[in-house]
Design an enzyme around this catalytic site. Structure first.
Site, PDB file in Angstrom:
ATOM      1  N   HIS A 159      -4.575  -7.903   0.218  1.00  0.00           N
ATOM      2  CA  HIS A 159      -3.874  -6.631   0.383  1.00  0.00           C
ATOM      3  C   HIS A 159      -3.049  -6.550   1.665  1.00  0.00           C
ATOM      4  O   HIS A 159      -1.974  -5.951   1.685  1.00  0.00           O
ATOM      5  CB  HIS A 159      -4.923  -5.518   0.364  1.00  0.00           C
TER       6      HIS A 159
ATOM      7  N   ASP B  90       0.847  -1.187   0.000  1.00  0.00           N
ATOM      8  CA  ASP B  90       0.000   0.000   0.000  1.00  0.00           C
ATOM      9  C   ASP B  90       0.897   1.257   0.000  1.00  0.00           C
ATOM     10  O   ASP B  90       1.869   1.306  -0.747  1.00  0.00           O
ATOM     11  CB  ASP B  90      -0.970  -0.029   1.189  1.00  0.00           C
TER      12      ASP B  90
ATOM     13  N   TYR C 192      -2.828  10.926   0.887  1.00  0.00           N
ATOM     14  CA  TYR C 192      -3.282  10.803  -0.497  1.00  0.00           C
ATOM     15  C   TYR C 192      -3.265  12.172  -1.190  1.00  0.00           C
ATOM     16  O   TYR C 192      -2.957  12.267  -2.378  1.00  0.00           O
ATOM     17  CB  TYR C 192      -4.694  10.223  -0.543  1.00  0.00           C
TER      18      TYR C 192
END
Length: 376
Positions: free
Chosen positions: A354, A175, A301
């Site tokens: 993930h 990630d 982000y």
């Protein structure tokens, strides 16, 4: 001293736990979705039961004790406090390894791999493990000015490793941790012996028009994510502050925002509670709640959207990749080799998703050992 490294222990006060329970029991719930699945989001009945358990049965004290069983420190780098687990291997010659989580993860992801990595059956496979909380996550500090993207975070990690006494080290991550680890290899090649990733985000070469079956699967996976699974990312990238008001005030909202991703991104056959256990899921959500990091974590982000070059830097140090079938992105090796120019290990697994360190710790440990063995 500016480079002081201080011991740390997580200590959430009882009144914070009591406040969480009060808020959960007073949640104002929306109506049920008009469908009987997850296509409109987290089902009300499912989340109500999760939040009931969180309020009445979840044992944060036990989770805190598990975390505090590992040595932890904090140190301030470039004005931001960095919290990390630091577990030295008892074996001489152990390779230092910095492991970086992402969103919606935390340092808790790695608790099951630390022991096997630091104290393996074969001492030649030993690592001294460093697991930092990203800036704005967990018990690290929250940046009060822009600029803390993967590149600056990687530079901070390099400084942290120096302060811990490690000049040469490896990097591992998934990630956001994959971006930070790749930037470590790209920006500090003289110190990073190798980079191992369990997520790589890359597309086909520009101008490619014909694709084999494996490439078509990768493109379809990317298409589905962009059209049906990436709304959270767009919100984080554009308006993290607005999102944060609701998530910081409502534990039920925070839980829904995070647990939707455990449902979508894990190899769980539609049931993340059965796959990972409700306590492990709520331990992770609790980290975000008790540290109040809904907004600051999403802001990473926003930073990455303004530094696209830090999302896919060219890495020339040795690299290894583990691909799990329920990972968000499934690029074929040929695409990845354009970014990771010295790709020495590639392993495609038949299960897992993930959160590799949580879902398939033994497989991840085996891959990390195999990749770094010739690089020591």
């Amino acid at each position: 001293m500016d480079d002081a490294v201080s011991p740390f222990a997580v200590d959430v006060p009882p009144e914070a736990v009591a406040d969480l329970r009060r808020r959960l029991l007073g949640t104002r719930w929306p109506e049920e979705a008009t469908v009987g699945d997850w296509s409109q989001g987290v089902p009300v009945d499912w989340l109500r039961e999760v939040c009931r358990y969180w309020a009445e049965e979840h044992d944060w004290a036990a989770a805190q004790a598990r975390l505090n069983a590992f040595p932890q420190v904090t140190t301030v780098v470039d004005g931001v406090a960095v919290h990390l687990l630091h577990v030295r291997s008892p074996h001489e010659g152990a390779l230092p390894l910095v492991m970086t989580h992402g969103w919606p993860g935390s340092v808790l992801e790695f608790l099951e791999v630390i022991g096997p990595l630091t104290e393996p059956e074969d001492p030649r496979d030993a690592f001294s493990v460093v697991v930092p909380s990203l800036p704005g996550y967990g018990w690290s500090g929250k940046p009060d000015a822009p600029g803390w993207g993967p590149g600056r975070t990687a530079d901070a990690w390099a400084e942290v490793m120096r302060r811990l006494g490690y000049e040469r080290f490896g990097a591992q991550g998934g990630d956001i941790g994959s971006f930070v680890s790749a930037n470590l290899g790209a920006r500090h090649p003289d110190r990073v012996v190798g980079v191992h990733l369990n997520m790589v985000v890359t597309g086909p070469p520009e101008g490619q028009t014909e694709f084999d079956e494996r490439e078509q699967r990768a493109l379809e996976r990317l298409r589905v994510f962009r059209t049906d699974g990436s709304a959270y990312s767009h919100q984080h990238r554009t308006r993290p502050q607005t999102l944060g008001y609701g998530l910081t005030d409502s534990p039920a909202g925070q839980a829904a925002w995070i647990l939707e991703k455990f449902h979508a991104w894990t190899d769980c056959d539609g049931d993340p509670v059965a796959a990972l256990g409700i306590d492990r899921l709520l331990d992770d959500v609790s980290v975000y709640w008790f540290t109040g990091t809904a907004t600051s974590s999403a802001r990473m982000y926003w930073e990455m959207a303004r530094a696209p070059e830090e999302r896919a830097p060219q890495v020339d140090v040795p690299t290894g990749v583990s691909v799990f079938p329920h990972e968000i992105f499934q690029p074929p090796r040929a695409w990845v080799e354009r970014q990771l120019t010295d790709l020495r290990a590639w392993r495609e697994h038949d299960s897992g998703g993930h959160f590799a360190a949580m879902e398939r710790p033994a497989e991840l440990v085996a891959d990390v050992r195999e990749f770094f063995r010739p690089l020591r």
